[in-house]
Design a protein around this motif. Structure first.
Motif, PDB file in Angstrom:
ATOM      1  N   HIS A  71       0.815  -1.218   0.000  1.00 34.41           N
ATOM      2  CA  HIS A  71       0.000   0.000   0.000  1.00 34.41           C
ATOM      3  C   HIS A  71       0.849   1.269   0.000  1.00 34.41           C
ATOM      4  O   HIS A  71       0.440   2.285  -0.557  1.00 34.41           O
ATOM      5  CB  HIS A  71      -0.966   0.008   1.187  1.00 34.41           C
ATOM      6  N   THR A  72       2.034   1.229   0.599  1.00 33.23           N
ATOM      7  CA  THR A  72       2.885   2.429   0.584  1.00 33.23           C
ATOM      8  C   THR A  72       3.402   2.722  -0.826  1.00 33.23           C
ATOM      9  O   THR A  72       3.622   3.891  -1.169  1.00 33.23           O
ATOM     10  CB  THR A  72       4.070   2.258   1.546  1.00 33.23           C
ATOM     11  N   THR A  73       3.587   1.680  -1.620  1.00 26.02           N
ATOM     12  CA  THR A  73       3.986   1.885  -3.019  1.00 26.02           C
ATOM     13  C   THR A  73       2.873   2.577  -3.794  1.00 26.02           C
ATOM     14  O   THR A  73       3.126   3.497  -4.584  1.00 26.02           O
ATOM     15  CB  THR A  73       4.324   0.536  -3.670  1.00 26.02           C
ATOM     16  N   ILE A  74       1.648   2.168  -3.559  1.00 28.32           N
ATOM     17  CA  ILE A  74       0.514   2.783  -4.251  1.00 28.32           C
ATOM     18  C   ILE A  74       0.352   4.234  -3.813  1.00 28.32           C
ATOM     19  O   ILE A  74       0.068   5.117  -4.624  1.00 28.32           O
ATOM     20  CB  ILE A  74      -0.775   1.987  -3.977  1.00 28.32           C
ATOM     21  N   ILE A  75       0.544   4.496  -2.528  1.00 22.36           N
ATOM     22  CA  ILE A  75       0.492   5.873  -2.030  1.00 22.36           C
ATOM     23  C   ILE A  75       1.540   6.731  -2.733  1.00 22.36           C
ATOM     24  O   ILE A  75       1.266   7.875  -3.132  1.00 22.36           O
ATOM     25  CB  ILE A  75       0.704   5.898  -0.503  1.00 22.36           C
ATOM     26  N   HIS A  76       2.755   6.182  -2.900  1.00 22.18           N
ATOM     27  CA  HIS A  76       3.817   6.911  -3.599  1.00 22.18           C
ATOM     28  C   HIS A  76       3.414   7.210  -5.039  1.00 22.18           C
ATOM     29  O   HIS A  76       3.665   8.315  -5.549  1.00 22.18           O
ATOM     30  CB  HIS A  76       5.105   6.094  -3.577  1.00 22.18           C
ATOM     31  N   TRP A  77       2.753   6.270  -5.706  1.00 20.29           N
ATOM     32  CA  TRP A  77       2.313   6.501  -7.083  1.00 20.29           C
ATOM     33  C   TRP A  77       1.266   7.602  -7.154  1.00 20.29           C
ATOM     34  O   TRP A  77       1.298   8.430  -8.068  1.00 20.29           O
ATOM     35  CB  TRP A  77       1.758   5.204  -7.673  1.00 20.29           C
ATOM     36  N   VAL A  78       0.345   7.616  -6.205  1.00 18.55           N
ATOM     37  CA  VAL A  78      -0.687   8.661  -6.192  1.00 18.55           C
ATOM     38  C   VAL A  78      -0.040  10.035  -6.015  1.00 18.55           C
ATOM     39  O   VAL A  78      -0.393  11.003  -6.699  1.00 18.55           O
ATOM     40  CB  VAL A  78      -1.721   8.399  -5.081  1.00 18.55           C
ATOM     41  N   LYS A  79       0.923  10.125  -5.112  1.00 20.82           N
ATOM     42  CA  LYS A  79       1.626  11.392  -4.912  1.00 20.82           C
ATOM     43  C   LYS A  79       2.392  11.788  -6.165  1.00 20.82           C
ATOM     44  O   LYS A  79       2.392  12.960  -6.571  1.00 20.82           O
ATOM     45  CB  LYS A  79       2.583  11.282  -3.729  1.00 20.82           C
ATOM     46  N   GLN A  80       3.047  10.809  -6.776  1.00 18.91           N
ATOM     47  CA  GLN A  80       3.874  11.079  -7.949  1.00 18.91           C
ATOM     48  C   GLN A  80       3.037  11.597  -9.116  1.00 18.91           C
ATOM     49  O   GLN A  80       3.397  12.589  -9.759  1.00 18.91           O
ATOM     50  CB  GLN A  80       4.605   9.798  -8.349  1.00 18.91           C
ATOM     51  N   ILE A  81       1.905  10.948  -9.383  1.00 20.44           N
ATOM     52  CA  ILE A  81       1.080  11.371 -10.508  1.00 20.44           C
ATOM     53  C   ILE A  81       0.294  12.633 -10.174  1.00 20.44           C
ATOM     54  O   ILE A  81       0.049  13.466 -11.036  1.00 20.44           O
ATOM     55  CB  ILE A  81       0.131  10.221 -10.936  1.00 20.44           C
ATOM     56  N   GLY A  82      -0.072  12.800  -8.900  1.00 21.33           N
ATOM     57  CA  GLY A  82      -0.796  13.996  -8.502  1.00 21.33           C
ATOM     58  C   GLY A  82       0.021  15.265  -8.646  1.00 21.33           C
ATOM     59  O   GLY A  82      -0.528  16.343  -8.900  1.00 21.33           O
ATOM     60  N   GLN A  83       1.330  15.151  -8.504  1.00 19.00           N
ATOM     61  CA  GLN A  83       2.211  16.309  -8.678  1.00 19.00           C
ATOM     62  C   GLN A  83       2.351  16.710 -10.137  1.00 19.00           C
ATOM     63  O   GLN A  83       2.748  17.832 -10.440  1.00 19.00           O
ATOM     64  CB  GLN A  83       3.579  16.001  -8.078  1.00 19.00           C
ATOM     65  N   GLN A  84       2.032  15.796 -11.054  1.00 19.17           N
ATOM     66  CA  GLN A  84       2.185  16.068 -12.480  1.00 19.17           C
ATOM     67  C   GLN A  84       0.897  16.541 -13.140  1.00 19.17           C
ATOM     68  O   GLN A  84       0.932  17.096 -14.240  1.00 19.17           O
ATOM     69  CB  GLN A  84       2.687  14.804 -13.195  1.00 19.17           C
ATOM     70  N   LEU A  85      -0.242  16.331 -12.482  1.00 18.68           N
ATOM     71  CA  LEU A  85      -1.533  16.678 -13.075  1.00 18.68           C
ATOM     72  C   LEU A  85      -1.983  18.073 -12.646  1.00 18.68           C
ATOM     73  O   LEU A  85      -1.675  18.513 -11.537  1.00 18.68           O
ATOM     74  CB  LEU A  85      -2.593  15.657 -12.663  1.00 18.68           C
TER      75      LEU A  85
END
Length: 246
Positions: A71-85
């Motif tokens: 789940h921490t990996t998925i959280i990191h992905w959400v943060k990563q993509i949210g910073q780009q959108l």
């Protein structure tokens, strides 16, 4: 063979490490192996699948149980993509009538936070996309929080703005342009309902009528995480796909 660190040619074998031949440099005394595995990672398909689950109402730990991705990996992905959108997908059509509303949710130690949203009163549908929330802000229920949203919405120069009876709106909207009526707010309330439906951290349980909600176990630990989640969800609701990201 040369040393990977100093490029000195004088190296010798020095046992094995995890089943692979280990070497030591005579010059710098540093050790290395001749063949390193490429860094492990998840494919774009796995990332998109996990994030698609996320914006379809699943929590992080539920996705972990279904996919095996921590789940921490998925959280990191959400943060990563949210910073780009962007905060909301770009729309070419300017609304003639705007609707404004507030959505209550929780953040941190279950403190109340409000999501203010603005939509086009007249629904726009195209075969490949659907117009949703055009602008939003997060904060308390005050005029200070609403002001950044109004700075965006007032540029639309709508004929009318439809809101509920919250006391903040009359201080920004001229009375001649302001329609206070829950009857004509079905568009924005429908979009807020969609946000709650698709994003688990916005979901609440109806306690009693009228609009009162029971605190839920699924909520955002930080405002930034909630912002990233909203950006991802709005992109998904419009284009029905998760963008590829690195």
């Amino acid at each position: 063979m040369q040393c990977l660190y100093c490029n000195h040619p004088n190296v010798r074998k020095n046992g094995k490490r995890q089943g692979k031949q280990n070497y030591i440099c005579v010059n710098c005394d540093r050790q290395f192996i001749d063949v390193y595995n490429p860094p492990k990672g998840y494919s774009d398909e796995v990332k998109q699948e996990c994030l698609k689950f996320y914006v379809n109402g699943m929590g992080f730990r539920a996705i972990e149980c279904s996919t095996g991705v921590h789940h921490t990996t998925i959280i990191h992905w959400v943060k990563q993509i949210g910073q780009q959108l962007p905060d909301a997908p770009q729309e070419d059509e300017i609304p003639e009538v705007g609707e404004l509303d507030e959505l209550e949710t929780f953040v941190g130690s279950k403190k109340t936070i409000w999501l203010w949203t603005a939509v086009n009163h007249f629904r726009v549908r195209v075969a490949s996309r659907r117009e949703g929330v055009l602008a939003w802000v997060l904060g308390d229920h005050s005029a200070e929080t609403f002001q950044p949203l109004w700075e965006i919405v007032c540029c639309w120069q709508c004929y009318f703005y439809v809101t509920d009876g919250w006391k903040v709106y009359p201080s920004f909207i001229d009375s001649g342009d302001h329609i206070v009526s829950k009857t004509y707010m079905t568009r924005v309330e429908g979009e807020n309902t969609r946000l709650r439906h698709y994003l688990a951290r916005l979901q609440t349980l109806l306690k009693s009528l009228p609009l009162r909600y029971r605190k839920t176990l699924c909520y955002s630990k930080s405002v930034d995480m909630l912002k990233h989640s909203i950006r991802l969800l709005l992109h998904y609701l419009k284009y029905k796909k998760i963008p590829v990201f690195n």
